[in-house]
Design a protein around this motif. Sequence first.
Motif, PDB file in Angstrom:
ATOM      1  N   LEU A 425       2.634 -15.316   6.072  1.00 21.83           N
ATOM      2  CA  LEU A 425       2.412 -16.104   7.305  1.00 21.83           C
ATOM      3  C   LEU A 425       3.709 -16.804   7.943  1.00 21.83           C
ATOM      4  O   LEU A 425       4.100 -16.783   8.846  1.00 21.83           O
ATOM      5  CB  LEU A 425       1.190 -17.190   7.233  1.00 21.83           C
ATOM      6  CG  LEU A 425       0.944 -17.969   8.662  1.00 21.83           C
ATOM      7  CD1 LEU A 425       0.398 -16.860   9.902  1.00 21.83           C
ATOM      8  CD2 LEU A 425      -0.092 -18.852   8.561  1.00 21.83           C
ATOM      9  N   ALA A 426       4.540 -17.434   6.773  1.00 23.27           N
ATOM     10  CA  ALA A 426       5.706 -18.073   7.077  1.00 23.27           C
ATOM     11  C   ALA A 426       6.772 -16.950   7.459  1.00 23.27           C
ATOM     12  O   ALA A 426       7.512 -17.462   8.501  1.00 23.27           O
ATOM     13  CB  ALA A 426       6.148 -18.940   5.797  1.00 23.27           C
ATOM     14  N   GLN A 427       6.735 -15.813   6.923  1.00 19.60           N
ATOM     15  CA  GLN A 427       7.628 -14.876   7.206  1.00 19.60           C
ATOM     16  C   GLN A 427       7.309 -14.521   8.552  1.00 19.60           C
ATOM     17  O   GLN A 427       8.188 -14.000   9.412  1.00 19.60           O
ATOM     18  CB  GLN A 427       7.328 -13.655   6.290  1.00 19.60           C
ATOM     19  CG  GLN A 427       7.814 -13.993   4.777  1.00 19.60           C
ATOM     20  CD  GLN A 427       7.670 -12.650   4.067  1.00 19.60           C
ATOM     21  OE1 GLN A 427       6.512 -12.570   3.654  1.00 19.60           O
ATOM     22  NE2 GLN A 427       8.884 -11.998   3.564  1.00 19.60           N
ATOM     23  N   LEU A 428       5.932 -14.343   9.090  1.00 20.75           N
ATOM     24  CA  LEU A 428       5.847 -13.742  10.286  1.00 20.75           C
ATOM     25  C   LEU A 428       6.304 -14.704  11.265  1.00 20.75           C
ATOM     26  O   LEU A 428       6.978 -14.446  12.533  1.00 20.75           O
ATOM     27  CB  LEU A 428       4.327 -13.405  10.460  1.00 20.75           C
ATOM     28  CG  LEU A 428       3.748 -12.093   9.968  1.00 20.75           C
ATOM     29  CD1 LEU A 428       2.323 -12.269  10.095  1.00 20.75           C
ATOM     30  CD2 LEU A 428       4.454 -11.105  10.501  1.00 20.75           C
ATOM     31  N   ILE A 429       6.004 -16.061  11.243  1.00 26.54           N
ATOM     32  CA  ILE A 429       6.548 -17.317  12.124  1.00 26.54           C
ATOM     33  C   ILE A 429       7.885 -17.150  12.067  1.00 26.54           C
ATOM     34  O   ILE A 429       8.402 -17.384  13.199  1.00 26.54           O
ATOM     35  CB  ILE A 429       5.811 -18.351  11.586  1.00 26.54           C
ATOM     36  CG1 ILE A 429       4.314 -18.314  11.670  1.00 26.54           C
ATOM     37  CG2 ILE A 429       6.442 -19.683  12.389  1.00 26.54           C
ATOM     38  CD1 ILE A 429       3.474 -19.451  11.153  1.00 26.54           C
ATOM     39  N   ALA A 430       8.590 -17.023  10.880  1.00 23.56           N
ATOM     40  CA  ALA A 430      10.021 -17.010  11.239  1.00 23.56           C
ATOM     41  C   ALA A 430      10.760 -15.883  11.555  1.00 23.56           C
ATOM     42  O   ALA A 430      12.036 -15.899  11.601  1.00 23.56           O
ATOM     43  CB  ALA A 430      10.419 -17.487   9.490  1.00 23.56           C
ATOM     44  N   GLY A 431      10.023 -14.817  11.942  1.00 22.63           N
ATOM     45  CA  GLY A 431      10.469 -13.461  12.188  1.00 22.63           C
ATOM     46  C   GLY A 431      11.178 -12.809  11.179  1.00 22.63           C
ATOM     47  O   GLY A 431      11.881 -11.640  11.443  1.00 22.63           O
ATOM     48  N   ASP A 432      10.745 -13.016   9.953  1.00 25.54           N
ATOM     49  CA  ASP A 432      11.291 -12.191   8.971  1.00 25.54           C
ATOM     50  C   ASP A 432      10.197 -10.978   8.606  1.00 25.54           C
ATOM     51  O   ASP A 432       9.298 -10.563   9.161  1.00 25.54           O
ATOM     52  CB  ASP A 432      11.106 -12.973   7.448  1.00 25.54           C
ATOM     53  CG  ASP A 432      12.110 -12.578   6.530  1.00 25.54           C
ATOM     54  OD1 ASP A 432      12.637 -11.617   6.602  1.00 25.54           O
ATOM     55  OD2 ASP A 432      12.150 -13.376   5.412  1.00 25.54           O
TER      56      ASP A 432
END
Length: 481
Positions: A425-432
Amino acid sequence: METVDLNNQAGVDTEQRTAPLKPYDPTYDPLTSETPGQGRDYAPTYWIGTAGEPPADDGPVQGDMDVDVVIVGAGFTGLTAAIFLAENYGIKATVLEANRTSWGCSTRNGGQAQCATGRLKRSQWIDRYGLDIAHKLHQECLDGMANFKELIKDIDCEPQPGGHLYIAHRDRQMPILEKEAKLLRETFNYDAQIMDADTVKRDWFGDQEAVGAMHEPEGIGIHAGKLAFGYHRKARALGVKIHPASPVQSWETRGGVHYLTTPGGVVKARSVGMATGGYTSQGLHSQLKNRLLPVLSNSIVTRPLTDEEIAACNMHTRQVITDTRILRHYYRLLPDNRLQIGSRSAITGRDAPQEKYKNMLISDMHRKFPLLQGVKIDYSWWGWVDVSHDMMPRIFQPDPKETVYYALGYGGNGVMYSAQAGKRLAQLIAGDKIDMSLPIFNSKLPFPNVKEMVESQAFAPFRRLGQSVLYRWYSHQDERP
């Protein structure tokens, strides 16, 4: 961008801002309650009763706020997402929680971290997605377990490693386990081993229902309350703001910016991650309405057993254990020598407090361990589990034009995978980048198909009726010879 408090509440003492706690509501039901409440106390679980004092937080939202990222839900998923956003991307999220930190699924589960995600077995992955995707999903679970171990290595959450014992409760289940174990060894290079009934009862755990078992190498028992509080402390040490007693009552998106109304003020955010698990309200966001079927799970914990009782029951392992029922039991011997056991229970929140569900679970414990009849039960509770209609979770951005994301649908296997889902989820939010070939990352939580609608009556107000019929059928299937 750092959090900007439009009302300059930065210097206010947390204790002055925290309202008195409201009583725990044992009848809460995510299908009928508009929100999980506001500022309610914890359920009376073993995990909360033995975790120590809850950690300090940032108090309820008081006044309008302007932030970069909001995470809705301060449970395992929301807190780990906030941790990874801070550690890996320098993004200090603001976490909104309706009640207290990890008030929902995260402190009402069985504390079993298994190498799984969702409710499907590896053979079912192959049938549904094909072998290539099944291999990738298996690797995702292995990566998730490694991530979980790394994340908890400095949290005192009483880990009990060693693997997972999957006990066959009827003779007809053994050929199924043998076939699955062979597949795990030969196709996934995962060392699952079969053992017979005598070996299980003599050398592992004296479950009198056991007719054999499959042992898999990955599995860790943890103290759910201490893990939740550890995540909380770790997140705040990284600069994450955690606001309890701040349910999202309404949500508007204008010009790509989200306006989340809480009782204390409107929180304006550029991105929002939803991590509300089995406590996801129907009205939280349009992308989640009717996308989950929350089901109840009951747990009991005995008084500490004596050394003689443990020896008499042949409890030689503290690894996590489940049985092969559809309405499965999960159980283990805890570090303080208590037996914890759980299973599914009532259909609605209104019925959950009925004593008969606790008594059913006690009867199940006596059937497995006859020598424990009369042993006092010190803790009893229930909680909601977020089950998706296809039995697999999703970590997904449902609308590419909106910066809204969710991580939901673990189906009872969220203790470990919630940490991996928080990372994703953090990756998606950060655009990773993440591997978008996996169906859990490239598709929405589904509505039920026609067959599932007939079986589960998934749309309110009929879904509970369908679930009741289905549970009676499952129970019949589980208990037949």
